[in-house]
Design a protein around this motif. Structure first.
Motif, PDB file in Angstrom:
ATOM      1  N   ARG A   1       9.460   9.510 -13.641  1.00 57.83           N
ATOM      2  CA  ARG A   1       8.692  10.907 -13.869  1.00 57.83           C
ATOM      3  C   ARG A   1       7.501  10.972 -13.275  1.00 57.83           C
ATOM      4  O   ARG A   1       7.014  12.051 -12.948  1.00 57.83           O
ATOM      5  N   ASP A   2       6.585   9.830 -12.616  1.00 58.18           N
ATOM      6  CA  ASP A   2       5.414  10.065 -11.949  1.00 58.18           C
ATOM      7  C   ASP A   2       5.613   9.177 -10.886  1.00 58.18           C
ATOM      8  O   ASP A   2       4.466   8.473 -10.266  1.00 58.18           O
ATOM      9  N   VAL A   3       6.774   9.270  -9.997  1.00 58.57           N
ATOM     10  CA  VAL A   3       6.896   8.252  -8.883  1.00 58.57           C
ATOM     11  C   VAL A   3       6.499   8.901  -7.714  1.00 58.57           C
ATOM     12  O   VAL A   3       7.136   9.517  -7.043  1.00 58.57           O
ATOM     13  N   HIS A   4       4.884   9.226  -7.510  1.00 62.10           N
ATOM     14  CA  HIS A   4       4.643  10.096  -6.468  1.00 62.10           C
ATOM     15  C   HIS A   4       3.977   9.205  -5.123  1.00 62.10           C
ATOM     16  O   HIS A   4       4.316   7.705  -5.556  1.00 62.10           O
ATOM     17  N   GLN A   5       3.539   9.643  -4.131  1.00 56.42           N
ATOM     18  CA  GLN A   5       2.955   8.973  -2.937  1.00 56.42           C
ATOM     19  C   GLN A   5       2.546   7.596  -3.477  1.00 56.42           C
ATOM     20  O   GLN A   5       2.506   6.428  -2.818  1.00 56.42           O
ATOM     21  N   GLU A   6       1.498   7.565  -4.356  1.00 52.71           N
ATOM     22  CA  GLU A   6       0.690   6.600  -4.607  1.00 52.71           C
ATOM     23  C   GLU A   6       1.163   5.473  -5.479  1.00 52.71           C
ATOM     24  O   GLU A   6       0.580   4.406  -5.568  1.00 52.71           O
ATOM     25  N   HIS A   7       2.288   5.668  -6.135  1.00 49.84           N
ATOM     26  CA  HIS A   7       2.938   4.724  -7.117  1.00 49.84           C
ATOM     27  C   HIS A   7       4.089   3.980  -6.631  1.00 49.84           C
ATOM     28  O   HIS A   7       4.737   3.337  -7.191  1.00 49.84           O
ATOM     29  N   LEU A   8       4.492   4.181  -5.358  1.00 46.92           N
ATOM     30  CA  LEU A   8       5.684   3.395  -4.575  1.00 46.92           C
ATOM     31  C   LEU A   8       4.814   2.628  -3.263  1.00 46.92           C
ATOM     32  O   LEU A   8       4.188   3.402  -2.470  1.00 46.92           O
ATOM     33  N   LEU A   9       5.075   1.559  -3.438  1.00 49.55           N
ATOM     34  CA  LEU A   9       4.179   0.662  -2.346  1.00 49.55           C
ATOM     35  C   LEU A   9       4.952  -0.079  -1.146  1.00 49.55           C
ATOM     36  O   LEU A   9       6.381  -0.581  -1.520  1.00 49.55           O
TER      37      LEU A   9
ATOM     38  N   GLN B   1       0.943  -1.425   0.235  1.00 48.66           N
ATOM     39  CA  GLN B   1       0.093   0.042  -0.070  1.00 48.66           C
ATOM     40  C   GLN B   1       1.025   1.268  -0.234  1.00 48.66           C
ATOM     41  O   GLN B   1       2.004   1.323   0.672  1.00 48.66           O
ATOM     42  N   PRO B   2       0.419   2.475  -0.460  1.00 47.08           N
ATOM     43  CA  PRO B   2       1.206   3.495  -0.368  1.00 47.08           C
ATOM     44  C   PRO B   2       1.207   3.947   0.898  1.00 47.08           C
ATOM     45  O   PRO B   2       0.402   3.650   1.977  1.00 47.08           O
ATOM     46  N   ILE B   3       2.271   4.599   1.401  1.00 47.28           N
ATOM     47  CA  ILE B   3       2.293   5.482   2.726  1.00 47.28           C
ATOM     48  C   ILE B   3       1.475   6.568   2.654  1.00 47.28           C
ATOM     49  O   ILE B   3       1.290   7.329   1.580  1.00 47.28           O
TER      50      ILE B   3
ATOM     51  N   ASP C   1       5.089  -2.453   2.369  1.00 45.54           N
ATOM     52  CA  ASP C   1       4.414  -3.712   3.324  1.00 45.54           C
ATOM     53  C   ASP C   1       5.388  -3.767   4.506  1.00 45.54           C
ATOM     54  O   ASP C   1       6.729  -3.903   4.473  1.00 45.54           O
ATOM     55  N   ALA C   2       4.775  -3.781   5.750  1.00 47.17           N
ATOM     56  CA  ALA C   2       5.522  -3.745   7.016  1.00 47.17           C
ATOM     57  C   ALA C   2       6.738  -2.938   6.978  1.00 47.17           C
ATOM     58  O   ALA C   2       7.716  -3.389   7.332  1.00 47.17           O
ATOM     59  N   GLY C   3       6.569  -1.618   6.489  1.00 47.97           N
ATOM     60  CA  GLY C   3       7.700  -0.488   6.504  1.00 47.97           C
ATOM     61  C   GLY C   3       8.842  -0.929   5.524  1.00 47.97           C
ATOM     62  O   GLY C   3       9.859  -0.170   5.642  1.00 47.97           O
ATOM     63  N   GLN C   4       8.401  -1.588   4.353  1.00 51.49           N
ATOM     64  CA  GLN C   4       9.563  -2.004   3.480  1.00 51.49           C
ATOM     65  C   GLN C   4       9.096  -1.778   1.984  1.00 51.49           C
ATOM     66  O   GLN C   4       7.634  -2.042   2.040  1.00 51.49           O
ATOM     67  N   VAL C   5       9.822  -1.298   1.354  1.00 51.71           N
ATOM     68  CA  VAL C   5       9.433  -1.051  -0.152  1.00 51.71           C
ATOM     69  C   VAL C   5       9.136  -2.461  -0.759  1.00 51.71           C
ATOM     70  O   VAL C   5      10.030  -3.103  -0.803  1.00 51.71           O
ATOM     71  N   THR C   6       7.941  -2.482  -1.555  1.00 55.43           N
ATOM     72  CA  THR C   6       7.765  -3.891  -2.051  1.00 55.43           C
ATOM     73  C   THR C   6       7.462  -3.593  -3.671  1.00 55.43           C
ATOM     74  O   THR C   6       7.664  -4.702  -4.633  1.00 55.43           O
TER      75      THR C   6
END
Length: 318
Positions: free
Chosen positions: A195-203, A84-86, A205-210
């Motif tokens: 170019r569009d790596v905003h809050q909703e596009h980086l996921l 999920q996005p942070i 889980d448990a505090g780690q980037v998935t």
């Protein structure tokens, strides 16, 4: 986008992990050029080999990762990314982990040939042009005493945004023009970026980037654009933009991807983020008041407007 899950009794030859997660089925926007989408697929496929946080495309029987339907729309199928996005008010440690993931992706993208290269950043001229073109319709909206056909649920958000823009738009345009103007025509290190790596596009889980999702906007430009897009999504950045930009570039770019401007790259990062913020807020006001655009998820629009208005109010203090 649709999530496709493989049935247990389907007889699929997929690996257990891949089958359990499923796939993301996506249709590209109408009018997307097959040449451009194919090029993006080629870059993303190479990137997915080099890092686990990039989803992998599934190829058809002919080996192609794109399928065109009878209407000419382009479809793709990729491994599903869990997470999920942070939140926009996430603490710095999570935002920092996201920046580190972006830095890792940049290192892998720089391995692709024939990049990196030195060239003026298209993002700079684009933002200066968008400010020039957007000022006229925005001023028409701000001169209006009502919010017209704006949905009732959004009226107070739009009114707040208009208030901030009336107070600060002209001054901020001058500031942005001066900050970005310093870098017009300046050769910067470039390679493929997201170019569009905003809050909703980086996921996460448990505090780690998935994983990272959505590669529609990819092209060759300065990596600073990605860091500006990511950091500008968060509240913590707008509390101390200069310091956070410097810290991010120092920690997430250890192999110095910006040799042409070692002392001023953080300044350009902040300028790009600032321009994107004010352009974004102005766009929403014009879309809703002047163009009467309709959006299916008003709660999401309300949250985005509130976030942009809050960040703009914070930035007005700088």
């Amino acid at each position: 986008m649709f999530r496709c899950v493989v049935r247990k009794d389907s007889g699929s030859l997929l690996g257990s992990t891949e089958a359990a997660a499923g796939f993301a089925l996506k249709c590209w926007p109408a009018g997307a050029s097959i040449q451009r989408v194919t090029q993006i697929h080629r870059v993303v496929s190479e990137l997915a080999i080099r890092t686990r946080i990039i989803p992998k495309y599934r190829a058809a029987l002919n080996g192609q990762t794109l399928v065109a339907d009878q209407q000419g729309r382009l479809w793709e199928l990729a491994t599903w990314v869990n997470g999920q996005p942070i939140a926009q008010d996430a603490d710095w440690e999570l935002v920092r982990k996201g920046a580190q993931a972006i830095g890792l992706v940049h290192r892998k993208l720089r391995e692709l040939k024939p990049w990196p290269a030195l060239s003026p950043s298209a993002a700079i001229e684009e933002r200066l042009d968008r400010i020039r073109r957007g000022s006229v319709p925005l001023q028409t909206c701000l001169a209006s005493k009502t919010v017209g056909s704006v949905p009732q649920e959004l009226c107070w958000r739009v009114s707040d945004a208009c208030h901030v823009l009336r107070l600060h738009w002209e001054r901020k345009c001058q500031q942005i023009g001066a900050e970005l103007g310093e870098f017009r025509g300046v050769d910067l290190p470039q390679h493929w970026i997201l170019r569009d790596v905003h809050q909703e596009h980086l996921l996460f889980d448990a505090g780690q980037v998935t994983g990272i999702i959505d590669f529609d906007a990819m092209r060759v430009d300065s990596p600073l654009v990605d860091f500006a897009r990511w950091l500008g999504s968060f509240q913590c950045f707008w509390q101390a933009p200069a310091q956070i930009a410097e810290q991010t570039l120092a920690e997430c770019s250890p192999d110095t991807p910006f040799p042409a401007l070692p002392a001023t790259s953080s300044k350009l990062l902040v300028a790009i983020a600032r321009a994107s913020l004010w352009i974004g807020l102005a766009n929403w006001v014009v879309w809703l008041i002047d163009e009467s655009r309709q959006f299916p998820d008003l709660d999401r629009v309300q949250r985005r407007l509130g976030r942009l208005t809050d960040y703009a109010s914070r930035d007005a203090e700088h």
